[in-house]
Design an enzyme around this catalytic site. Structure first.
Site, PDB file in Angstrom:
ATOM      1  N   ASP A  41      28.417  53.443  44.887  1.00  0.00           N
ATOM      2  CA  ASP A  41      28.605  54.045  43.623  1.00  0.00           C
ATOM      3  C   ASP A  41      27.956  53.423  42.439  1.00  0.00           C
ATOM      4  O   ASP A  41      27.264  52.377  42.631  1.00  0.00           O
ATOM      5  CB  ASP A  41      30.047  53.974  43.200  1.00  0.00           C
TER       6      ASP A  41
ATOM      7  N   ASP B  61      33.076  64.471  40.974  1.00  0.00           N
ATOM      8  CA  ASP B  61      34.182  64.038  40.812  1.00  0.00           C
ATOM      9  C   ASP B  61      35.051  64.939  40.500  1.00  0.00           C
ATOM     10  O   ASP B  61      36.506  64.963  40.498  1.00  0.00           O
ATOM     11  CB  ASP B  61      34.327  62.978  39.513  1.00  0.00           C
TER      12      ASP B  61
HETATM   13  C1  GLA Z   1      33.344  56.932  40.095  1.00  0.00           C
HETATM   14  C2  GLA Z   1      33.442  58.036  41.724  1.00  0.00           C
HETATM   15  C3  GLA Z   1      34.793  58.162  42.013  1.00  0.00           C
HETATM   16  C4  GLA Z   1      35.457  57.127  42.037  1.00  0.00           C
HETATM   17  C5  GLA Z   1      35.388  56.157  40.779  1.00  0.00           C
HETATM   18  C6  GLA Z   1      35.965  54.926  41.037  1.00  0.00           C
HETATM   19  O1  GLA Z   1      33.630  57.821  39.183  1.00  0.00           O
HETATM   20  O2  GLA Z   1      32.672  59.144  41.590  1.00  0.00           O
HETATM   21  O3  GLA Z   1      35.013  58.929  43.168  1.00  0.00           O
HETATM   22  O4  GLA Z   1      35.040  56.279  43.214  1.00  0.00           O
HETATM   23  O5  GLA Z   1      34.056  55.946  40.325  1.00  0.00           O
HETATM   24  O6  GLA Z   1      35.906  54.000  39.635  1.00  0.00           O
END
Ligand code: GLA
Length: 708
Positions: free
Chosen positions: A460, A528
């Site tokens: 990420d 997300d």
């Molecule tokens: C990002 C990712 C999510 C999750 C969060 C965790 O927003 O896109 O899927 O992993 O971080 O903090």
């Protein structure tokens, strides 16, 4: 028998370079001034015809207007007034390059044209590559300061170094298709008439960005999914980038693009070279659908590291537990997930350091003692015993101030000493361009993968660059390139050292999805936003360039955490089944009936998975608010259609859904209803969807070609 024409060729007498693909041809000519000029990009033509084509001069030639054909990479000298793909400054202040053509090389599908400055120690190689079976033309540039490394020649400053400039043929009008959005609303397809102006698509964020994608398509405004010529390009780069599309008043449209945004400068010292990422182009005669399918094949065959492997059904616990993770809680979820048919269990954020929330712990990649008193091995073992592989979320490029890492290495973050370092999501960005930071990250991740028996990393990156200084470095803007290259190197190295390891690209959802990151990852976390209605639009845009197997799509809880909308489980599944299916809800709260239905739907997905992940995708638009996707096996034998109708309106019953990709002379069996249909009827009349009444209706239809 016809002699096979070479993929790439160059005729030094004519100065004519030709790249041939199965269905298109790209040609350029080295002009009298030594600069390669665009000649043709479109349907295949004979070499004899090409040799006689006049240069595509501007119809408005005068002392105020350049009369030359468009450059393959405009060098900022002579009567060139459009956006220059190459902008350099020499030590004496002189700007721009004036070329001498100094040779070429051809090696199978790869052509290199060598250009040397007439006065200064600068060489550029314009590189082109075509791959057997693909209509995509890959282009990049290698720029070299040719003075000896130990000489005393001054440095060359690069203000812009694009990978390629592209030229569309003369069209009656021009339309631009591109992808824009934001967090939770990535990949929104926009089709706008191209203004007579310079249009800039860009990211200044250090990552590809949620806001714009480095992909675009040009057509004359009349192309549809099934018809019309389309010229599209995609930049394989995961940092800041810029593409400038220039439509002039007399009908020429060109675009130039590459890494970096405006205002950055890079230095080339004697002996140094800089190579750009690939900017790939594709001409397709048969509409946006065919363009997407050609891109999908290219990504599968020539970009992805392991295209043959099926993407597993993932269960990810983020939406279920957030930061509130514990061994017992994760095991509970893992047990249910495995019963549902998940093949991979991914523990998301919160497992490390003092990561109780997003204010602390980033950078400290050892298990949080409170949550996992015996470390992560017991969880990994349990997951393996349940028959799933084990994955972990990491965000290696980032650090919280409240972390051991930051306390030990405050100088490792991107910062300008005289400016406040902006925190976004309470975190700062580590400068991966620094070799010591790169080494730390590689070793840390290597340890994580080895110690916790991890076979999947969700990598990420939850913020953009700000105050991106590199204190004390002679060429600080290099970090905009070198950070991204370090990310690539670490991913490549991890894969090489841990065969079988898979990586999911993520940046706060789909903030870093491009052909550069996909060359070392297996799929991308699309957004997300897991609301199925919003996802239909996001997935539609995503599919313009990226194949379905790279599109991670989870089924989560209802109401949805992002939108608050409640939708039936089946509808959520049917939307997520259009990509690499995953589960992301709090399974402990699902009813027995929901768990039973989910188990059945996961099994159904596995039956259509080869088609979704390896087949040919056709986007369909029905009537009465129906959207659909049709996946067809390469050999045309098996088919899966996923149709969705998010909202219903009285009196607007959807008409039968036409399936134009089927063979009109074929006969097809609806496998789940034992009903036969003629191909001609399915193509011309369509299939009755028999959707249940009400909003959020959906259906999966499986067809098999059978003997008539
Ligand atoms: C990002 C990712 C999510 C999750 C969060 C965790 O927003 O896109 O899927 O992993 O971080 O903090």
């Amino acid at each position: 028998m016809l002699a096979t024409l070479p993929l790439a060729s160059f005729d030094p007498h004519l100065g004519l370079a030709v790249l041939r693909t199965p269905n298109s041809l790209y040609a350029l000519r080295v002009g009298p001034d030594g600069s390669p000029r665009h000649l043709h990009w479109g349907a295949p033509l004979d070499t004899a015809v090409l040799a006689q084509l006049p240069d595509a001069v501007s119809p408005a030639a005068s002392s105020f207007e350049a009369d030359a054909a468009a450059d393959e990479l405009a060098p900022q000298t002579g009567p060139r007034f459009g956006p220059a793909g190459l902008q350099v400054r020499f030590a004496d202040g002189t700007r721009g390059a004036q070329w001498r053509f100094t040779g070429h090389t051809v090696d199978k599908g790869e052509l290199r044209l060598c250009l040397t400055d007439r006065r200064y120690p600068l060489r550029a190689e314009l590189c082109y590559r075509v791959r057997p079976g693909s209509d995509v033309v890959e282009r990049w540039v290698e720029l070299t300061h040719t003075s000896p490394a130990d000489g005393d020649a001054g440095p060359i400053t690069i203000d812009r170094l694009d990978s390629a400039s592209w030229t569309a043929p003369a069209l009656a009008d021009y339309r631009l298709s591109h992808l824009v959005g934001g967090w939770n609303s990535e990949f929104q397809l926009h089709r706008d008439r191209l203004p007579v102006a310079e249009t800039v698509l860009t990211s200044r964020r250090g990552v590809t960005s949620h806001q714009a994608s480095p992909w675009l398509a040009i057509d004359d405004g009349t192309a549809t999914e099934e018809q019309g010529a389309v010229w599209s390009t995609a930049l394989a780069w995961s940092g800041s980038w810029r593409i400038t599309v220039h439509r002039d008043a007399v009908g020429r449209t060109t675009w130039t693009g590459g890494f970096g945004h405006e205002g950055l400068h890079w230095t080339l010292r004697p002996g140094q070279s800089l190579r750009t990422p690939v900017f790939a182009g594709l001409h397709t005669p048969d509409g946006f659908g065919a363009a997407s399918r050609a891109w999908h094949s290219y990504v599968r065959d020539h970009v992805l590291p392991e295209p043959g492997r099926e993407m597993p059904v993932v269960y990810n616990s983020w939406e279920a537990t957030g930061f509130d993770v514990s061994h017992a809680g994760q095991v509970r979820l893992a047990r249910i997930a495995s019963r549902l048919g998940a093949e991979l269990f991914v523990l998301d954020d919160g497992w490390f350091g003092e990561r109780h929330n997003d204010r602390a712990g980033l950078g400290d990649w050892t298990p949080r003692h409170q949550a996992f008193p015996d470390g992560l091995r017991p969880l990994a073992d349990e997951v393996h015993q349940l028959g799933m592989s084990f994955g972990l979320w990491v965000e290696p490029e980032m650090v919280n101030r409240d972390s051991e890492l930051y306390r030990s290495h405050p100088d490792w973050v991107l910062h300008s000493p005289t400016r406040d370092a902006t925190e976004l999501r309470n975190q700062l960005v580590l400068n991966f361009a620094r070799p010591d930071v790169e080494t730390w990250a590689r070793q840390t991740l290597d340890r994580v993968v080895r110690d916790y028996r991890v076979s999947w990393l969700k990598w990420d990156a939850n913020r953009a660059f700000t105050e991106a200084g590199w204190d004390g470095h002679h060429d600080p803007d290099r970090l905009w390139i070198d950070h991204t290259r370090a990310v690539y190197r670490i991913m490549d190295r991890l894969r090489a050292d841990h065969p079988g390891l898979r990586i999911e690209a993520c940046a706060g959802g789909g903030g870093r999805v491009d052909l550069g990151i996909l060359a070392r990852t297996d799929q991308a976390w699309t957004s997300d936003n897991t609301d199925p209605v919003d996802r239909i639009g996001i997935q539609y845009g995503f599919s313009q360039l990226h194949p379905a197997r790279t599109m991670a799509a989870w089924v989560t809880d209802s109401p949805n955490t992002a939108t608050g909308r409640s939708t039936p489980l089946r509808f959520r599944f049917h939307v997520a089944m259009a990509g690499a299916l995953g589960l992301g809800g709090d399974l402990t709260a699902w009813s027995d009936e929901e768990l039973r239905e989910a188990t059945e739907l996961v099994a159904q997905y596995k039956r259509i998975r080869p088609l979704v992940q390896h087949g040919r995708q056709h986007r369909l638009e029905g009537t009465g608010g129906v959207m659909a996707v049709h996946y067809a096996a390469e050999d045309g034998g098996e088919h899966a259609v996923l149709a969705w109708r998010p909202t219903t309106r009285f009196g607007h019953q959807p008409a039968p859904l036409r399936l134009p990709a089927l063979d009109t002379s074929g006969c097809y069996l609806d496998v789940d209803h034992d009903r036969r249909h003629s191909g001609a009827a399915l193509v011309h009349r369509g299939i009755d969807l028999r959707l249940p009444p009400g909003d959020y209706a959906s259906r999966l239809i499986r067809l098999r070609r059978v003997a008539p």
